[in-house]
Design an enzyme around this catalytic site. Structure first.
Site, PDB file in Angstrom:
ATOM      1  CG  ASP A 149      -2.176   0.900   0.958  1.00  0.00           C
ATOM      2  OD1 ASP A 149      -2.105   1.760   0.054  1.00  0.00           O
ATOM      3  OD2 ASP A 149      -3.186   0.761   1.685  1.00  0.00           O
TER       4      ASP A 149
HETATM    5  C1  BGC Z   1      -5.049   3.230   0.015  1.00  0.00           C
HETATM    6  C2  BGC Z   1      -5.126   2.257  -1.125  1.00  0.00           C
HETATM    7  C3  BGC Z   1      -4.931   2.988  -2.431  1.00  0.00           C
HETATM    8  C4  BGC Z   1      -3.626   3.733  -2.413  1.00  0.00           C
HETATM    9  C5  BGC Z   1      -3.356   4.517  -3.679  1.00  0.00           C
HETATM   10  C6  BGC Z   1      -3.818   4.092  -0.070  1.00  0.00           C
HETATM   11  O1  BGC Z   1      -3.904   5.109   0.858  1.00  0.00           O
HETATM   12  O2  BGC Z   1      -5.079   2.549   1.234  1.00  0.00           O
HETATM   13  O3  BGC Z   1      -6.357   1.615  -1.103  1.00  0.00           O
HETATM   14  O4  BGC Z   1      -4.989   2.085  -3.494  1.00  0.00           O
HETATM   15  O5  BGC Z   1      -3.642   4.648  -1.336  1.00  0.00           O
HETATM   16  O6  BGC Z   1      -4.180   5.618  -3.754  1.00  0.00           O
END
Ligand code: BGC
Length: 758
Positions: free
Chosen positions: A289
């Site tokens: 993530d």
């Molecule tokens: C989120 C993810 C997301 C990523 C990219 C993160 O903060 O938890 O779900 O895909 O950001 O935006």
């Protein structure tokens, strides 16, 4: 302030962003506009397997090219054009690929309920209803269509990877991302996400399942240490992922921000190597993530294949570790192989990204149909619904901006609203982090269009007395209430929140109570992502859960109100009577040092990971209805519950064991309208298994004409009858008596039969 730096949870260390430019890259010139070049090379022999093709590419790659595949180059949406991101499609992530060998970049966009960041890129995306609404349909075809719409729109916009597929089960219903997930049951959530992934990948787009694992609360998500026993873990949250991975075959899995039993998920050997890659035989790649990587050697050894969005740990540091012999060539190659083979397997190399025109008309119909199937009728007394357009002379529509729009879920799932933001910020365009976005789909207009003989009046619902007046003057009062939620925060409670309207504090519970006491024909419509408590539940004649309705939510609602559509949705989450009944009466908040909101941490502290704080999932496998069942707690509306405008009869249950258990029964439409019923099958395991009283093991969604009967037969996956045996590291069927229960909700199971399984 830049979006990426403002996003509490994603806070990509500034250092990581400045380091982004440090990687030397081979030939950057890919396409920028128009279609990409066709790759050539021996790996384009499509009679070879994805693994063989990946190895052929890998044989030709330099160390720098390999390292470049292991990380992203920042968040192109928010950052200026650089040589590294120039070929990207300006989504939230980009991996450069191997331009010299014609291997395209991996161009990622968030895509939970539609393609994100379309506004900033001057593009169009359809907003589907929230994922939780799709789960409420219990329709595996709807889940596939949901994913396919996302896949096609991603591809049309020029992306080749989706960051969607959220499947953390709803262990904590105040989780601000509950709307992005698929409910509290691992079999329902896992089955639905598998279909969603298959749909997405059918468009030659890499699909991903996230956030692996136990990212069940947003409070302190970057520091929290979740503790849970192994058997409970495998039978709950991990089972949803297991089904998603083994049936959906996603090319990628995103590991989560939090720690699990001591280690960050993205450097957690148990989660990544042992369970995902070894036990489930996942051949794809794991990406972190955003900002969720916290080491080089440890993460690499634990099974993290790709750091996103930058390369704080998986760039120069990774190269140095390989050169120093601290990371073996074999380990490096395994990561590279997984990324390349996934690109071949998903078809992104054979079917290069290809921009085209989205068909907004067709996709709007898909979004509306899924919402129509996901709407749950919670209460309907005295035939309050459907409304009879011919008879109605006056309707009062009250509250929650239902004159102009419907609310959507926030965070990285946010879709920019085609047609502009109905409430704020004015002017439409691109959305900003954690703004409440109202899609311009007007329930008021949808009602007016369907009731040509009635005077339809709108009252903003800001003042309970004025709302009651409006309700009293009408044949029918339809009062809307909402609960907004977003990534990066949890709900303070399950109560409908107060909100500000023209400087006034609106108490939604008070407005509903006032309206319902003024007009016996009151219909309450909820736009929520999570369950809500209902102190007024006895008062209104009807209650409708509409979730976040997506781009065409109002027409779906209108069709349900006036009976063009017979509701068939069933709750994927229990609605408890009060927070006091939850396994955790409050959401544990991080101590100051572990908070990501106060910005006290330095980039280095960020990168290494904030100090942990403990949250123990002592309830174990008892998530959702399993908890209320085991604890004998009454609930407001049970899991699997939902009414229809017709009635259904269940009879003739037969349970047979011919290698696999088959559950058969007869389902009849005993009412006067055509309708679909979700027939649910639960099993109680032998007492010696020491499991909660029952678990969902299958279901069938059946369409029936009035008076029609159908024989339904469902084969039960043996795993869903098993327990996870930690000693054996596998699923085991406990010998003994199994009771199968069939019916229309987890608490309405008229059919029951037991058999003994060896
Ligand atoms: C989120 C993810 C997301 C990523 C990219 C993160 O903060 O938890 O779900 O895909 O950001 O935006």
């Amino acid at each position: 302030m830049k979006h990426s730096q403002r996003r509490a949870g994603v806070l990509v260390p500034a250092l990581a962003i400045t380091c982004l430019l440090s990687m030397p890259l081979a030939g950057l010139a890919q396409h920028h506009h128009g279609q990409p070049p066709k790759p050539t090379g021996p790996w384009m022999n499509t009679s070879l397997s994805a693994d063989q093709r990946a190895d052929l590419v890998m044989q030709q790659m330099t160390l720098d090219e390999k390292i470049a595949l292991l990380h992203g180059v920042g968040m192109p949406t928010d950052e200026p054009v650089t040589p590294e991101n120039a070929a990207s499609n300006r989504g939230v992530g980009y991996v450069v690929g191997v331009p010299r060998l014609g291997i395209p970049g991996i161009d990622m966009s968030d895509a939970a309920y539609g393609v994100r960041s379309s506004g900033v890129n001057g593009r169009y995306s359809t907003a589907l209803p929230a994922n939780v609404a799709a789960a409420a349909s219990w329709d595996i075809k709807a889940a596939y269509d949901y994913g396919a719409l996302i896949g096609h729109e991603l591809r049309a916009q020029g992306y080749n990877m989706s960051l969607g597929g959220g499947v953390d089960i709803t262990r904590e219903p105040r989780n601000g991302r509950t709307f992005e997930y698929l409910g509290e049951d691992p079999v329902l959530a896992g089955t639905m996400v598998a279909q969603l992934i298959q749909g997405t990948q059918s468009a030659h787009v890499i699909g991903d399942i996230k956030h692996y694992a136990f990212n069940d609360q947003e409070s302190g998500r970057n520091s929290v240490n979740i503790s849970i026993g192994e058997r409970a873990a495998r039978e709950s949250d991990l089972l949803a992922f297991e089904i998603g991975v083994t049936e959906g075959h996603p090319a990628a899995v995103m590991c989560s921000y939090n720690r699990v039993n001591g280690d960050f998920s993205c450097e957690n050997d148990y989660l990544l190597n042992q369970v995902l890659k070894k036990d489930w035989k996942f051949p794809g790649f794991v990406l972190s993530d955003w900002g969720g990587t916290h080491s080089t050697e440890k993460a690499s050894a634990a099974g993290l294949d790709n750091e996103e969005p930058g390369h704080f740990w998986y760039g120069d540091k990774y190269k140095a570790a390989v050169q120093a012999g601290n990371i073996s060539e074999a380990e490096l190659n395994d990561h590279v192989h997984r990324i390349l083979r996934s690109m071949f397997a998903a078809g992104v190399i054979d079917h290069p990204r290809q921009r085209s025109v989205i068909d907004p008309f067709k996709d709007l119909v898909v979004a509306r149909k899924i919402e129509e199937e996901g709407i749950v009728l919670l209460k309907n007394e005295r035939g309050a619904l459907p409304l009879d357009a011919a008879q109605l002379r006056s309707i009062a529509v009250i509250g929650a901006h239902s004159d102009v729009g419907m609310i959507s879920g926030g965070g990285s799932a946010q879709v920019d609203p085609p047609g502009g933001n109905a409430i704020m910020p004015p002017g439409g365009g691109a959305t900003h982090w954690q703004e409440q976005i109202w899609f311009p789909t007007s329930p008021l207009k949808a009602i007016e269009a369907r009731a040509p003989n009635a005077t339809v009046k709108y009252d903003p619902g800001a003042d309970p007395a004025a709302a009651a007046e409006a309700a009293k003057a009408a044949d029918v009062a339809i009062v809307f209430a909402y609960q907004w939620e977003s990534e990066g925060m949890d709900l303070p409670s399950l109560s409908l929140p107060n909100y500000k309207f023209e400087g006034r504090e609106v108490d939604q519970n008070a407005v509903i109570a006032a309206v319902a006491s003024a007009n016996p024909h009151t219909i309450v419509v909820l736009e929520t992502g999570s369950p809500v408590t209902m102190p007024w539940v006895k008062a209104p004649a009807a209650i409708v859960e509409a979730w976040y309705g997506g781009s065409d939510g109002a027409n779906a609602l209108g069709n349900v109100f006036f009976g063009t559509v017979n509701p068939s949705g069933k709750l994927p989450n229990t609605f408890p009577l009060s927070e006091a009944d939850l396994p955790h009466p409050t959401v544990t908040q991080p101590p100051p040092a572990s908070r990501h909101f106060d910005g006290a941490a330095t980039p280095e502290q960020w990168a290494k990971g904030l100090p942990p704080f403990p949250v123990a999932y002592d309830e174990g496998v008892k998530v959702g209805y399993k908890w209320y069942d085991a604890e004998k707690k009454p609930v407001l509306f049970p899991f699997g519950f939902g009414l229809s405008y017709t009635t259904f009869g269940y009879s003739d249950l037969k349970v047979a064991n011919e290698g696999k258990v088959t559950v058969s029964f007869t389902l009849a439409n005993t009412g006067a309208r055509a309708g679909a019923e979700v027939a649910e099958i639960y099993a109680a395991l032998p007492a010696s298994a020491q499991e909660p009283p029952k678990r969902l093991v299958g279901w069938s969604r059946v369409m029936l004409q009035p008076g029609e009967k159908k024989d339904v037969s469902v084969q039960i996956n043996p795993k869903y009858l098993s327990i996870f045996d930690v000693q054996k590291n596998g699923w085991t069927l406990v010998p003994g008596q199994y009771t199968f229960m069939v019916g229309g909700s987890s608490q309405d199971l008229p059919l029951k039969e037991s058999i003994t399984l060896p």
